[in-house]
Design a protein around this motif. Structure first.
Motif, PDB file in Angstrom:
ATOM      1  N   VAL A 201       0.852  -1.199   0.000  1.00 39.01           N
ATOM      2  CA  VAL A 201       0.000   0.000   0.000  1.00 39.01           C
ATOM      3  C   VAL A 201       0.887   1.249   0.000  1.00 39.01           C
ATOM      4  O   VAL A 201       0.634   2.228  -0.705  1.00 39.01           O
ATOM      5  CB  VAL A 201      -0.967   0.000   1.216  1.00 39.01           C
ATOM      6  CG1 VAL A 201      -1.774   1.293   1.286  1.00 39.01           C
ATOM      7  CG2 VAL A 201      -1.901  -1.210   1.157  1.00 39.01           C
ATOM      8  N   VAL A 336      -4.809  -2.853  -2.689  1.00 32.71           N
ATOM      9  CA  VAL A 336      -3.943  -1.923  -3.425  1.00 32.71           C
ATOM     10  C   VAL A 336      -4.699  -1.211  -4.544  1.00 32.71           C
ATOM     11  O   VAL A 336      -4.398  -0.059  -4.865  1.00 32.71           O
ATOM     12  CB  VAL A 336      -2.673  -2.626  -3.987  1.00 32.71           C
ATOM     13  CG1 VAL A 336      -1.721  -3.003  -2.853  1.00 32.71           C
ATOM     14  CG2 VAL A 336      -3.010  -3.843  -4.821  1.00 32.71           C
ATOM     15  N   VAL A 339      -6.724   2.225  -3.618  1.00 31.48           N
ATOM     16  CA  VAL A 339      -5.995   3.448  -3.248  1.00 31.48           C
ATOM     17  C   VAL A 339      -5.971   4.494  -4.381  1.00 31.48           C
ATOM     18  O   VAL A 339      -6.303   5.661  -4.152  1.00 31.48           O
ATOM     19  CB  VAL A 339      -4.583   3.088  -2.725  1.00 31.48           C
ATOM     20  CG1 VAL A 339      -3.765   4.341  -2.437  1.00 31.48           C
ATOM     21  CG2 VAL A 339      -4.697   2.213  -1.479  1.00 31.48           C
TER      22      VAL A 339
END
Ligand code: F6R
Length: 369
Positions: A201, A336, A339
């Motif tokens: 992340v 992920v 984001v």
């Protein structure tokens, strides 16, 4: 208090690696097994569970949709995810062997609370996934698994969502562990990958400048579509929700396979379409199908914004804009892939002069039905 950021939302997006790590902290022991004694539902009860029903609203509902894929795949227990506001009105089938999981950041959402009350009246066990200590939803549940995102101030949920996903994966993997499902080996490797995910992340956050630039260039658009398959579908819904609430733009998420059943008629010249691409490793059939979807929409004029794993070269010829995310196991990709969509919506809101932390007509916790 905003820690040098212009908005709480930016601060909270940046805090996601820590929020994810904190939610895992102390829950995986040295041998790589899950230690969730805090959940206080005895193993024999979890072994008897024959159906999982997840109830939640908004962003938390999207976490619940993703959880369904993980729970069914890792545990083989049938799972359904339902909007809390719809749940009790359809007289759902529940009994002592049903595990109801209620997901809520605030712990005060009335729709979710009413759903869990209904479930308990029918004899189901309720596990809350919640970010707010001592709030009403965990107090009224049989058990609680807290997310450790820390206080979320911005109305639009970001770090709470990532930690809800982590908590859902923990519940799914724990059910698998307790019941000794045939996915044993896979479970161990996923637990390993999950404990690394905070670093992934972090990597995504470090590469967001082009996404911001792209968002600014789209400030005059009226519509943005989002497509995904498998766990990428709820991610697409979440990307669209963020854009609606923050940028006040018409945004819709679709399962990419549904395109040909109607939504493809919406595609017109220069329409921005964000596509979340599954890993080409893992379930590669899905990957190939979505690559054809990207070709189809691009041939009809769409401006394609493609979110794809590092090393996925197949998408390159069809991507007007390419956003790279680290390779992860298929089921963990939402951690992920979401984001860049958060950053995209936040930047578009700013570019359109909107109030990022306090979007119009919205409140942080919705305590009416
Ligand atoms: C979206 C958002 C809302 C909440 C929903 C549930 O960014 O914040 O959709 O996710 O109102 O709230 P909680 O999780 O507090 O039950």
């Amino acid at each position: 208090e905003k820690g040098g950021y212009d908005y709480f939302m930016l601060k909270e997006i940046a805090e996601q690696p820590k929020a994810v790590a904190d939610t895992l902290l102390g829950r995986i022991d040295e041998s790589g097994r899950l230690a969730l004694d805090e959940v206080h539902i005895p193993d024999h009860v979890l072994r008897e569970v024959n159906k999982v029903v997840i109830v939640a609203c908004g962003t938390a509902y999207h976490a619940g949709m993703i959880a369904k894929y993980a729970i069914e795949h890792w545990t083989r227990i049938p799972c359904e995810t339902e909007l809390a506001s719809e749940f009790r009105y359809r007289d759902p089938i529940l009994d002592q062997r049903t595990l109801v999981v209620a997901i809520s950041q605030s712990g005060e959402t009335m729709d979710t609370l009413m759903a869990l009350r209904h479930a308990r009246e029918q004899g189901a066990k309720v596990l809350a996934i919640c970010n707010t200590n001592g709030s009403t939803i965990p107090r009224e549940s049989d058990a609680v698994l807290y997310t450790h995102a820390g206080p979320e101030v911005a109305v639009a949920s970001t770090k709470a969502f990532l930690t809800q996903l982590v908590a859902c994966y923990l519940v799914a993997l724990y059910l698998g562990q307790v019941r000794g499902t045939k996915w044993g080996d896979e479970i161990h490797s996923v637990i390993r990958e999950l404990s690394q995910i905070s670093t992934e992340v972090e990597k995504v956050l470090a590469t967001m400048e082009p996404v911001r630039e792209l968002a600014r260039s789209l400030a005059e658009k009226n519509t943005v579509l989002f497509l995904g398959r498998h766990v990428g579908f709820p991610v697409a819904l979440e990307g669209a929700l963020k854009l609606k609430e923050l940028a006040y733009m018409h945004a819709e998420g679709f399962a990419a396979g549904e395109l040909k059943h109607g939504p493809i008629a919406l595609i017109e010249d220069d329409l921005p379409v964000v596509v979340v691409v599954p890993s080409p490793r893992g379930r590669s059939v899905l990957h190939d199908k979505i690559v054809s979807n990207i070709q189809e929409i691009r041939a009809r004029g769409a401006r394609t914004i493609v979110i794809a794993e590092e090393g996925d070269e197949a998408v390159v010829p069809y991507a007007d804009h390419l956003v790279r995310i680290p390779a992860t196991p298929t089921l963990l990709q939402p951690l992920v892939a979401t984001v860049p969509l958060q950053v995209f919506a936040c930047e578009l809101a700013t570019a359109r002069g909107n109030e990022v932390d306090q979007p119009r007509n919205l409140a942080k916790s919705v305590t009416v039905e």
